[in-house]
Design an enzyme around this catalytic site. Structure first.
Site, PDB file in Angstrom:
ATOM      1  N   ASN A  59      47.962  57.605  25.788  1.00 37.62           N
ATOM      2  CA  ASN A  59      46.540  57.942  25.612  1.00 37.62           C
ATOM      3  C   ASN A  59      46.256  59.359  26.105  1.00 37.62           C
ATOM      4  OD1 ASN A  59      44.548  55.726  24.607  1.00 37.62           O
ATOM      5  ND2 ASN A  59      46.107  54.636  25.774  1.00 37.62           N
ATOM      6  N   ARG A 100      45.773  50.628  52.076  1.00 40.49           N
ATOM      7  CA  ARG A 100      45.002  50.905  50.867  1.00 40.49           C
ATOM      8  C   ARG A 100      43.918  51.962  51.118  1.00 40.49           C
ATOM      9  NH1 ARG A 100      43.619  47.456  46.202  1.00 40.49           N
ATOM     10  NH2 ARG A 100      41.747  48.399  45.370  1.00 40.49           N
ATOM     11  N   ARG A 123      45.038  50.581  38.779  1.00 40.43           N
ATOM     12  CA  ARG A 123      44.519  50.257  40.118  1.00 40.43           C
ATOM     13  C   ARG A 123      43.019  50.078  40.039  1.00 40.43           C
ATOM     14  NH1 ARG A 123      46.968  50.128  44.661  1.00 40.43           N
ATOM     15  NH2 ARG A 123      49.117  49.997  44.052  1.00 40.43           N
ATOM     16  N   HIS A 128      40.467  49.719  27.967  1.00 42.12           N
ATOM     17  CA  HIS A 128      41.042  48.431  28.371  1.00 42.12           C
ATOM     18  C   HIS A 128      41.444  47.661  27.118  1.00 42.12           C
ATOM     19  CE1 HIS A 128      41.810  44.848  30.681  1.00 42.12           C
ATOM     20  NE2 HIS A 128      41.127  44.166  29.775  1.00 42.12           N
ATOM     21  N   THR A 134      32.391  50.829  36.152  1.00 47.90           N
ATOM     22  CA  THR A 134      31.475  50.411  37.213  1.00 47.90           C
ATOM     23  C   THR A 134      32.327  49.685  38.261  1.00 47.90           C
ATOM     24  OG1 THR A 134      31.021  48.380  35.993  1.00 47.90           O
ATOM     25  CG2 THR A 134      29.464  50.207  35.676  1.00 47.90           C
TER      26      THR A 134
HETATM   27  C1  GAR Z   1      46.822  51.422  27.360  1.00 52.08           C
HETATM   28  O1  GAR Z   1      47.119  50.740  26.195  1.00 52.08           O
HETATM   29  C2  GAR Z   1      45.586  50.855  28.014  1.00 52.08           C
HETATM   30  O2  GAR Z   1      44.794  50.105  27.157  1.00 52.08           O
HETATM   31  C3  GAR Z   1      46.132  49.989  29.095  1.00 52.08           C
HETATM   32  O3  GAR Z   1      47.332  50.558  29.500  1.00 52.08           O
HETATM   33  C4  GAR Z   1      47.912  51.247  28.406  1.00 52.08           C
HETATM   34  C5  GAR Z   1      48.450  52.546  28.916  1.00 52.08           C
HETATM   35  O4  GAR Z   1      49.235  53.168  27.968  1.00 52.08           O
HETATM   36  N1  GAR Z   1      45.195  49.918  30.180  1.00 52.08           N
HETATM   37  C6  GAR Z   1      45.027  48.860  30.940  1.00 52.08           C
HETATM   38  O5  GAR Z   1      45.665  47.840  30.807  1.00 52.08           O
HETATM   39  C7  GAR Z   1      43.977  49.025  32.006  1.00 52.08           C
HETATM   40  N2  GAR Z   1      43.481  47.751  32.430  1.00 52.08           N
HETATM   41  P1  GAR Z   1      49.508  54.719  28.090  1.00 52.08           P
HETATM   42  O6  GAR Z   1      49.928  55.005  29.529  1.00 52.08           O
HETATM   43  O7  GAR Z   1      50.675  54.942  27.141  1.00 52.08           O
HETATM   44  O8  GAR Z   1      48.268  55.448  27.692  1.00 52.08           O
END
Ligand code: GAR
Length: 224
Positions: free
Chosen positions: A21, A72, A98, A116, A148
């Site tokens: 991403n 943490r 996280r 997400h 949020t």
């Molecule tokens: C993404 O597909 C995103 O939707 C997910 O992690 C992936 C990261 O891929 N995010 C979550 O699960 C957050 N809860 P990337 O590092 O190749 O962008």
């Protein structure tokens, strides 16, 4: 009189993994389609591919390794300090695995987005592909939303939907959904950067109107 365009917003991307991403954002900025000044990438894990992608694009890359702090609170303090030094206007969570502390989220409220992999409010948290397949859902997808303090619960902005086929597996579904993320996340960031998308009193507003639900994009449909 010359009107100078406002500077693109300083943007920091938080990552934990492969950074595809992040790459989509870098590419969209490079094509002139996304007016962001990518000033830094921060990972909570050392050595991940996302950090290499940042460096290859000439973007400052930092690791705030969650494992190298006593607790943490110390990790969160270091993360907040690293962010503060970068003075971001916008923060994009892109595969950042996280949960951020409420005061930090509050500080950047309305300026922090996340992607997400589910059709929120369905399946906040982990293992969304497995859960959607196990439930026999007809649709899965991904949501870009304001962050949020409550996990994966902020107002939705854009949602990408794919129809689950009989032959779909977690891997095939992930691949299709992620292709959609590379469309909707830069698009949502462009809306935020250009002032079309705003945060008002706990809601997402687009073009001066509250968004009652995320804008939906279906697999195969063109994305403006
Ligand atoms: C993404 O597909 C995103 O939707 C997910 O992690 C992936 C990261 O891929 N995010 C979550 O699960 C957050 N809860 P990337 O590092 O190749 O962008």
């Amino acid at each position: 009189m010359t009107v100078r365009p406002a500077a693109p917003p300083r943007t920091v991307v938080l990552v934990s993994g492969s950074g595809t991403n992040l790459q989509a954002m870098i590419d969209a900025v490079g094509r002139g389609e996304l007016p962001l000044d990518l000033v830094g990438v921060i990972s909570d894990r050392p050595g991940v591919r996302a950090l290499e992608r940042a460096r290859a694009a000439g973007i400052g890359a930092w690791t705030v390794d969650c494992k190298s702090f006593a607790d943490r609170a110390a990790f969160e303090e270091a993360l907040a300090a690293t962010l503060a030094r970068l003075a971001p206007d916008i923060i994009a969570l892109a595969g950042f695995m996280r949960i951020l502390p409420a005061p930090l989220v509050g500080h950047y409220l309305g300026r922090m987005l996340n992607v997400h992999p589910s059709l929120l409010p369905k399946y906040p948290g982990l293992d969304t592909y497995r859960r959607a397949l196990a439930a026999g859902d007809a649709w899965h997808g991904s949501t870009v939303h304001f962050v949020t303090p409550e996990l994966d619960a902020g107002p939705g902005i854009l949602q990408y939907r794919v129809r689950i086929g009989p032959g779909d597996t977690e891997d095939s579904l992930r691949a299709r959904v992620q292709q959609g993320e590379y469309l909707i996340y830069p698009r949502a960031l462009r809306w935020l950067a250009t002032g079309r998308l705003t945060w008002r009193e706990g809601s997402a507003w687009l073009d001066g109107r509250p968004l009652p639900a995320p804008v939906t994009v279906a697999e195969g449909a063109p994305v403006a």
